[in-house]
Scaffold this active site. Structure first.
Site, PDB file in Angstrom:
ATOM      1  N   HIS A 398      -3.418  -1.431   5.861  1.00 48.59           N
ATOM      2  CA  HIS A 398      -2.334  -0.921   5.006  1.00 48.59           C
ATOM      3  C   HIS A 398      -0.989  -1.562   5.354  1.00 48.59           C
ATOM      4  O   HIS A 398      -0.019  -1.419   4.592  1.00 48.59           O
ATOM      5  CB  HIS A 398      -2.236   0.598   5.141  1.00 48.59           C
ATOM      6  CG  HIS A 398      -1.976   1.291   3.839  1.00 48.59           C
ATOM      7  ND1 HIS A 398      -1.269   0.710   2.807  1.00 48.59           N
ATOM      8  CD2 HIS A 398      -2.316   2.535   3.402  1.00 48.59           C
ATOM      9  CE1 HIS A 398      -1.198   1.558   1.797  1.00 48.59           C
ATOM     10  NE2 HIS A 398      -1.825   2.667   2.122  1.00 48.59           N
ATOM     11  N   ASP A 402      -1.635  -3.053  -0.188  1.00 50.70           N
ATOM     12  CA  ASP A 402      -1.273  -1.794  -0.835  1.00 50.70           C
ATOM     13  C   ASP A 402      -2.511  -1.141  -1.432  1.00 50.70           C
ATOM     14  O   ASP A 402      -3.466  -1.815  -1.838  1.00 50.70           O
ATOM     15  CB  ASP A 402      -0.247  -2.038  -1.941  1.00 50.70           C
ATOM     16  CG  ASP A 402       1.094  -2.520  -1.388  1.00 50.70           C
ATOM     17  OD1 ASP A 402       1.412  -2.163  -0.237  1.00 50.70           O
ATOM     18  OD2 ASP A 402       1.800  -3.249  -2.104  1.00 50.70           O
TER      19      ASP A 402
END
Length: 426
Positions: A398, A402
């Site tokens: 992450h 995204d």
């Protein structure tokens, strides 16, 4: 008589130290040239260290689990000849091999080790059983230990015919043939209380895997995304291609189709085919698609790499996946074959479960996990039909990827798999 000192060899690529994983000899053993003396572990692969001389072992330079510097004394062997001290590096290390297992249908996720090249002589058992102390741990590979457990055999009672008394699969078979298996014990023994314990030192490949998994979960911000995919059409295509070309080109599994789907989807999602150097804060996106295929071996999880998957046909990918998986399982995979991936594909085959949460193979930023195929009733255009369904359980970093991009990427793979003709439309 003279003493031949063998030093830890330079395995290459700037490696300054290696971990001593296992001895195959002990002090007092007579050894011959090319006999395997020890297994050592680099940061990627297990390799055998063979003897360059004939002689008698008089000293060992370390204990299993010890990290040894290149050039340090590995073993001392008494040899015939002049009494001067001789020194050498061990012969060029070769890929370590486990003893062969009983034949078994293999998957990418689980297998017994493949047979080594050339015939293996039948084990020489000098008796039906051997007495060891209750706390003495006989030498045996993880596959042999599991085989013995499955057969109900106490491994400490089996005489080993391998180097240094190592117990092989053939020794288990010989033990059973002589009627000494615990299976012949009274049924009541199955309900007897047990108080034994087994202490297993975390060394070699298992320690490397533990370090890498811990490092990955501590450094990357993992998140997982699961999507259901209808694989009915692609399974029909796979069956058709195997029926038509399987005899001449080899059988196709689902994996080469998934590799092809990755290649095509990555054209629109290049951020997934990347490595993240979190120390330098640099993301490197690569045009070449080097797919790591997670493979279970007796020494633990390994990730051989299908290089330039973007330039391979289905059958080329299938052949390379099979070759690399076999090399990893038998310990023959080279350092180059176990490094350099840009994205990883992991599958537990028929044991794939419904959902999994794969751990990233750092410094990569994406890993695609394959779960098992099951038939389920689905509603299509108002009708209930039976379809073959499979989940993709994938994880992403992450810090770099995204959530929306991850979902779109997996949806792109889903579209390609559900409409397999699109895999080949340019």
């Amino acid at each position: 008589m003279g003493t031949h000192v063998i030093k830890m060899p330079d395995i290459g690529e700037g490696i300054a130290e290696v971990e001593l994983s296992q001895w195959h000899v002990k002090v007092g053993d007579l050894v011959v040239e090319d006999q395997v003396l020890a297994d050592v572990m680099t940061d990627k692969a297990m390799v055998d260290i063979p003897s360059p001389v004939h002689g008698k072992v008089i000293a060992l330079g370390g204990q299993p689990g010890e990290v040894m510097a290149v050039g340090s004394v590995l073993i001392s062997i008494e040899v015939e000849g002049a009494g001067n001290l001789k020194e050498s590096a061990a012969l060029a290390p070769v890929a370590a091999q486990e003893p062969p297992a009983a034949p078994k249908v293999e998957t990418v996720a689980e297998s017994k080790p493949a047979a080594a090249a050339g015939p293996r002589p039948a084990p020489v058992c000098q008796g039906p059983m051997v007495a060891r102390e209750a706390d003495e741990r006989p030498l045996a590979s993880p596959a042999v230990r599991k085989h013995a457990l499955d057969l109900g055999i106490q491994l400490r009672l089996v005489r080993g015919s391998g180097p240094a008394g190592r117990v092989l699969h053939e020794d288990l078979e010989a033990y059973l043939a002589q009627g000494q298996s615990n299976a012949s014990a009274p049924a009541a023994a199955a309900y007897a209380q047990r108080h034994d314990e087994e202490h297993i030192q975390v060394i070699g490949m298992r320690r490397k895997i533990a370090q890498r998994m811990q490092d990955a979960t501590q450094r990357a911000a993992h998140f997982s995304y699961v999507e259901e995919i209808d694989v009915t059409a692609i399974e029909e295509l796979r069956a058709h291609l195997n029926e038509k070309h399987g005899a001449s080109r080899g059988k196709l599994t689902l994996l080469p189709f998934l590799v092809r789907a990755l290649v095509v989807a990555l054209r629109d999602f290049p951020q997934m085919n990347a490595r993240y150097d979190d120390e330098a804060q640099v993301i490197t996106r690569l045009g070449a698609v080097h797919v790591g295929v997670a493979t279970q071996s007796d020494v633990g999880l390994m990730v051989p790499v299908v290089r330039h998957a973007e330039a391979r046909s289905l059958w080329d990918s299938a052949a390379e996946i099979s070759r690399l998986a076999n090399a990893a399982r038998t310990g023959k995979a080279s350092r180059d074959e176990l490094s350099g991936s840009t994205i990883t594909l992991t599958s537990l085959g028929a044991l794939g479960g419904i959902v999994s949460t794969p751990v990233l193979n750092l410094p990569e930023v994406a890993i695609v996990g394959v779960n098992k195929i099951v038939e389920r009733p689905m509603v299509i255009k108002g009708q209930v039909v039976i379809r073959k369904m499979m989940n993709l359980s994938s994880s992403f970093d992450h810090r770099v990827v995204d959530g929306m991009d991850a979902a779109l990427f997996i949806q792109a793979i889903r579209g390609l798999i559900e409409q397999p003709a699109t895999l080949f439309v340019e």
